[in-house]
Design a protein around this motif. Sequence first.
Motif, PDB file in Angstrom:
ATOM      1  N   GLY A 150       0.724  -1.208  -0.027  1.00  0.00           N
ATOM      2  CA  GLY A 150      -0.045  -0.072   0.197  1.00  0.00           C
ATOM      3  C   GLY A 150       0.800   1.354  -0.002  1.00  0.00           C
ATOM      4  O   GLY A 150       0.213   2.481  -0.012  1.00  0.00           O
ATOM      5  N   LYS A 151       2.000   1.190   0.075  1.00  0.00           N
ATOM      6  CA  LYS A 151       2.999   2.341   0.046  1.00  0.00           C
ATOM      7  C   LYS A 151       3.940   2.346  -0.831  1.00  0.00           C
ATOM      8  O   LYS A 151       4.657   1.226  -1.405  1.00  0.00           O
ATOM      9  N   PRO A 152       4.708   3.539  -1.230  1.00  0.00           N
ATOM     10  CA  PRO A 152       5.876   3.322  -2.362  1.00  0.00           C
ATOM     11  C   PRO A 152       6.782   2.775  -1.822  1.00  0.00           C
ATOM     12  O   PRO A 152       7.074   2.486  -0.580  1.00  0.00           O
ATOM     13  N   TYR A 153       7.777   2.231  -2.803  1.00  0.00           N
ATOM     14  CA  TYR A 153       8.897   1.384  -2.067  1.00  0.00           C
ATOM     15  C   TYR A 153       9.821   2.011  -1.200  1.00  0.00           C
ATOM     16  O   TYR A 153      10.264   1.549  -0.392  1.00  0.00           O
ATOM     17  N   ALA A 154      10.010   3.408  -1.560  1.00  0.00           N
ATOM     18  CA  ALA A 154      11.039   4.320  -0.647  1.00  0.00           C
ATOM     19  C   ALA A 154      10.496   4.253   0.516  1.00  0.00           C
ATOM     20  O   ALA A 154      11.433   4.369   1.727  1.00  0.00           O
ATOM     21  N   GLN A 155       9.223   4.002   0.972  1.00  0.00           N
ATOM     22  CA  GLN A 155       8.604   3.934   2.428  1.00  0.00           C
ATOM     23  C   GLN A 155       8.810   2.624   3.006  1.00  0.00           C
ATOM     24  O   GLN A 155       8.485   2.604   4.103  1.00  0.00           O
ATOM     25  N   GLN A 156       9.070   1.472   2.186  1.00  0.00           N
ATOM     26  CA  GLN A 156       8.994   0.104   2.589  1.00  0.00           C
ATOM     27  C   GLN A 156      10.014  -0.902   2.434  1.00  0.00           C
ATOM     28  O   GLN A 156      10.006  -1.889   2.167  1.00  0.00           O
ATOM     29  N   ARG A 157      11.251  -0.060   2.574  1.00  0.00           N
ATOM     30  CA  ARG A 157      12.517  -0.769   2.126  1.00  0.00           C
ATOM     31  C   ARG A 157      12.701  -1.819   2.930  1.00  0.00           C
ATOM     32  O   ARG A 157      13.409  -2.851   2.581  1.00  0.00           O
ATOM     33  N   ARG A 158      12.411  -1.615   4.062  1.00  0.00           N
ATOM     34  CA  ARG A 158      12.592  -2.771   5.201  1.00  0.00           C
ATOM     35  C   ARG A 158      11.936  -3.985   5.005  1.00  0.00           C
ATOM     36  O   ARG A 158      12.055  -5.022   5.561  1.00  0.00           O
ATOM     37  N   LEU A 159      10.719  -4.029   4.361  1.00  0.00           N
ATOM     38  CA  LEU A 159      10.049  -5.169   4.004  1.00  0.00           C
ATOM     39  C   LEU A 159      10.420  -5.841   2.787  1.00  0.00           C
ATOM     40  O   LEU A 159       9.678  -6.831   2.557  1.00  0.00           O
ATOM     41  N   VAL A 160      11.572  -5.417   2.256  1.00  0.00           N
ATOM     42  CA  VAL A 160      11.843  -5.987   0.822  1.00  0.00           C
ATOM     43  C   VAL A 160      13.459  -6.502   0.970  1.00  0.00           C
ATOM     44  O   VAL A 160      14.133  -5.993   1.405  1.00  0.00           O
ATOM     45  N   GLY A 161      13.431  -7.889   0.484  1.00  0.00           N
ATOM     46  CA  GLY A 161      14.555  -8.414   0.036  1.00  0.00           C
ATOM     47  C   GLY A 161      14.817  -8.787  -1.569  1.00  0.00           C
ATOM     48  O   GLY A 161      13.807  -8.818  -2.107  1.00  0.00           O
TER      49      GLY A 161
END
Length: 267
Positions: A75-86
């Motif tokens: 629900g948010k842009p990648y820049a705000q969700q970096r910690r959720l991404v591997g």
Amino acid sequence: MITNNRSNNGAAIALEVSDLTVAYRDKPVLWDVDLTVPPGILMAIVGPNGAGKTTLIKSILGLVKSAAGQTLIYGKPYAQQRRLVGYVPQRGSVDWDFPTSVLDVVMMGRYGALGWVRRPGRRERELSLEALDKVKMRDFAGRQISQLSGGQQQRVFLARALVQDAQIYFMDEPFQGVDATTERAIVTLLQELRAAGKTVIVVHHDLQTVPEYFDWVTLLNIRRIASGPVAAVFTEDNLRQTYGGRVAFLSRAEEAGEVEEELELKA
């Protein structure tokens, strides 16, 4: 139903791509791509060479600039969700001659949680060794990455992604150049991530293993041809639209005893 599943942060959609277009020198590599991915699935992205599979992942992660469109992760842009991404890139895109150890490479996966100020400590080392255990590479922790085989290097990159403890993983050709034993180990690991509620998105090239390895698939050839559960989407008609030529296809007919057949797909 899948659409009612909720992630740890309450979002019903792990990844949403809307009207995504990417062009190189005015030539479209991706055109008006829409994609909705629910949480807790293991999804392959397949298509012919030049279909834009790697570009799709890189544009989602902000590594390639898009000409149009929007991407949201939970629900948010990648820049705000970096910690959720591997992210596991293609092995061939990495400088394996860089003088660093296996353990140091894996600990790099903790930098997002630490921030730029804190340095990795005992806890980060323990987590990294646990991740190396999962990919059966702990005995190589002190070895230089340049001394590893291709399959071992791929396992190290998987460990680095695991130590992030992400919610959604993007993997670009993780089976490329690995032996059968390593491939089976990687598949088992990906299935364990899915069982833990993670979302795993994999660029994949082997059509015959799609029904065995994955539960969802996206067929891509500059445009999104189809996306959804393998049983519904991985069909002769969709493959013809995606590849437009001859494709070796493994029929997984449950009631027919796993009969193998080759379909000639004509443009």
